[in-house]
Scaffold this active site. Sequence first.
Site, PDB file in Angstrom:
ATOM      1  N   SER A   1       3.870  67.501  -0.584  1.00  0.00           N
ATOM      2  CA  SER A   1       2.440  67.645  -0.893  1.00  0.00           C
ATOM      3  C   SER A   1       1.554  66.712  -0.076  1.00  0.00           C
ATOM      4  O   SER A   1       0.714  65.975  -0.606  1.00  0.00           O
ATOM      5  CB  SER A   1       2.214  67.400  -2.385  1.00  0.00           C
ATOM      6  OG  SER A   1       3.039  68.235  -3.143  1.00  0.00           O
TER       7      SER A   1
ATOM      8  N   ARG B   1      10.924  65.155  -7.997  1.00  0.00           N
ATOM      9  CA  ARG B   1      11.634  66.071  -8.884  1.00  0.00           C
ATOM     10  C   ARG B   1      12.631  66.899  -8.088  1.00  0.00           C
ATOM     11  O   ARG B   1      12.314  67.405  -7.009  1.00  0.00           O
ATOM     12  CB  ARG B   1      10.615  66.985  -9.584  1.00  0.00           C
ATOM     13  CG  ARG B   1      11.142  67.668 -10.828  1.00  0.00           C
ATOM     14  CD  ARG B   1       9.990  68.123 -11.715  1.00  0.00           C
ATOM     15  NE  ARG B   1       9.071  69.005 -11.041  1.00  0.00           N
ATOM     16  CZ  ARG B   1       8.793  70.261 -11.434  1.00  0.00           C
ATOM     17  NH1 ARG B   1       9.383  70.741 -12.509  1.00  0.00           N
ATOM     18  NH2 ARG B   1       7.930  70.992 -10.779  1.00  0.00           N
TER      19      ARG B   1
ATOM     20  N   ASP C   1       2.310  71.617  -2.192  1.00  0.00           N
ATOM     21  CA  ASP C   1       2.334  71.878  -3.631  1.00  0.00           C
ATOM     22  C   ASP C   1       1.328  72.961  -4.034  1.00  0.00           C
ATOM     23  O   ASP C   1       1.554  73.716  -4.982  1.00  0.00           O
ATOM     24  CB  ASP C   1       2.072  70.594  -4.424  1.00  0.00           C
ATOM     25  CG  ASP C   1       0.753  69.931  -4.068  1.00  0.00           C
ATOM     26  OD1 ASP C   1       0.179  70.252  -3.006  1.00  0.00           O
ATOM     27  OD2 ASP C   1       0.296  69.071  -4.851  1.00  0.00           O
TER      28      ASP C   1
END
Length: 824
Positions: A614, A550, A668
């Site tokens: 992450s 994203r 994350d």
Amino acid sequence: MGLCESAWVLRVSSHRVFFFWYAQESSAGVWVDRYLYHMRLSDDVLLDVMARFQAEMVKGLGRDTNPTATVKMLPSFVRSLPDGSEKGDFLAVDLGGSQFRALEVKVFNDGRQSSQLESKFYPTPKEVIQGSGAELFSYVADCLSDFMESRNLKHKKLPLGFTFSFPCKQTELEEVRFLLSWTKHFKARGVQGTDVASSLRKALQKHKDIDVDVLAMVNDTVGTMMTCGYDDPRCEVGLIIGTGTNACYMEEMRHIDLVEGDEGRMCINTEWGAFGDDGALDDLRTEFDRELDLGSLNPGKQLFEKMISSLYLGELVRLILLKMTKEGLLFNGKVSAALLTKGKIEMKHVSAMEKYKEGLSNTKEILTELNLFPSEDDCIAVQHVCTIVSFRSANLCAAALAAILTRLRENKKLLRLRTTVGIDGGLYKTHPQYPKRLHKVVRRLVPNCDVRFLLSQSGSAKGAAMVTAVAYRLAAQRKQIDAVLAPFVLSLETLRDVKNKMRTELEYGLKRETQDRATVKMLPTYVCGTPDGTEKGKYLALDLGGTNFRVLLVKIRSGRRRSVRMYNKIFAIPLEIMQGTGEELFDHIVQCIADFLEYMGIKGARLPLGFTFSFPCRQASIDKGTLVGWTKGFKATDCEGEDVVDMLREAIRRRNEFDLDIVAVVNDTVGTMMTCGYEDPNCEIGLIAGTGSNVCYMEDMKNIEIVEGNEGKMCINTEWGGFGDNGCIDNIRTKYDKEVDEGSLNAGKQRLSESLRSKVSDQKSIPRILFSSFSFSFSRVLQETVKELAPRCDVTFMLSEDGSGKGAALITAVAKRLHNIGQK
């Protein structure tokens, strides 16, 4: 035409249905039509009733709206229909109608879904059903004992299904928490608000010579659906039209707020007899309905039932005839004592008067027995009154049933529904015209539903036995399932042991001399502050942690109009990129960034960027992160041991189209914590349970031996997915955990990651935990277990709505703010 040639003629317009009785010498039907105009309901009115009932269904299913709903939509805890594999001997008792019934049902698993039924009826004396509750259940137990003796069953231990045809709040299939209210003509004292199942068991225990296990309690409507469901697997609606009226159907669990869980379906007992008790049908109720209600055992209650069921329709006809006679419209205005007496006209009389050929002669005979001496016109008029009253009943029943059928169709997202409605009840069975009328109106109201109406041949009591048989089958399956799942059930003692081991591993990860061999790496993030509300500006954020990547543009506004606005685009990461080379992976990431900048029209701006990465990284500063190892299916080569920020910068340089100021690389979990920290300064823990699992928290600098300095706090990324990689929790790993591990890309690593149970440090602090990607049947267990394992911690759980990408931008904004303060 002669009187013998007289006939009913149906005329339908788009607004109203008209009935005329054509006879040579009478226009009685015409004036009766006018007199009872408000009892003749058009299709438009019925569609409106249907919509009102649909709204009541939704209200009854909602946790917050159910207390004020008249249609209670009671969960029955019947989750499965018969599948043909049921077998065995079962007892059933049926309480709720004009007679009490005991049955023995033998179910055969012979491939033909066959069963054998023996039953015996017992009267329900008024002194019993309107006496004390103890007397009522003692009578039930006595009847069952008598039946078992007559069938030579006293030497057997048998499961029992109990059909109890009254509104009850149920907690499990074999338990009824309490009776909500009596209906029909029952009024036994001391039962309302008590546990009905317990009362029956106590009464049965007094009979030392029988051994009966009450395994299931169902409403008669549910029993009817199960009886018909044994013969027709499509049956998913049960309907009773008799002394009382009610319906049940199979509802999606996700819509039943009153019961936990959202998988599968459960039968809902609508208890639709109370529809309108809040005044929702006052515009349709006539003066005769109101007078009948006032004279009933339960005024103001079960108003829909009083417009439909056989217990009331005869009395409704009597009240209409009485008023007509007093006004001189019938019997020359002469009122007999019988016509003045409540209960003198019953449903059996109404049915007899509506018979196609014998109707007029039956009418004359019945009226003569009431000392009314009718003329031919009187007989025609009375017959027409009966027709209007019973037809209204069928119309109202059809409207509510149509609402249920529509809900079933919409739940299944079908353009056309094919289903079966199981029906029982004396009114439907014995009235000469009722079934045909009901079927026609239903099909007219829901033309997109193909409905088969299946008459229950064995009554609802067999259904109770079938529910018991299904419960027996499911119990056997559950026993097998429980045996398989037993290793997954962890005792509180075991969980405390896991908590203590986790605490030890956390401390190993913080200490300089043990950090290298710790499985919980406790990685410093160099995030030393949370948002204070003064952050502002435009920031880019990247979020990489799963199969999707994203890119976000985040606009932060401070001051009185403090807000965060986000614009984002999601890009897929193909498997060949995830498991290719590091250069290919970061070139793909930069390609996605370029597409986003072009899309947003900001390619020329050098914006500060936060990178949510992450995966386990060892950080030397907030903008330097060395990948420790891939997780979650990533296997890109030449990345482990490398600084991912440098790899991103090099890929940007290779593309040579734009430049970015990479301020921070974050996990994350840290991003999730910061997202909540913007809304709530008390947030100091971030928790992720999704594709993977991890937690971070704000630790005192004095406890972080691998970072210089003792002042303030720093966020620690625990990377707790590696907990147990040293074998410390092998005692709780199942053969399935081992099989998953052996088949994974990183065998022997990240053993905790997808089997998260519980963890919270037992401190006297008051943290707030932010978490994302939780199902509800998961968050509840998590919160309850945390409370039990850390009783001195007052923890608020908050769901992250905006994900970790927003957190990366906020970390970047905080880092910029702290950097600017340092420069000053």
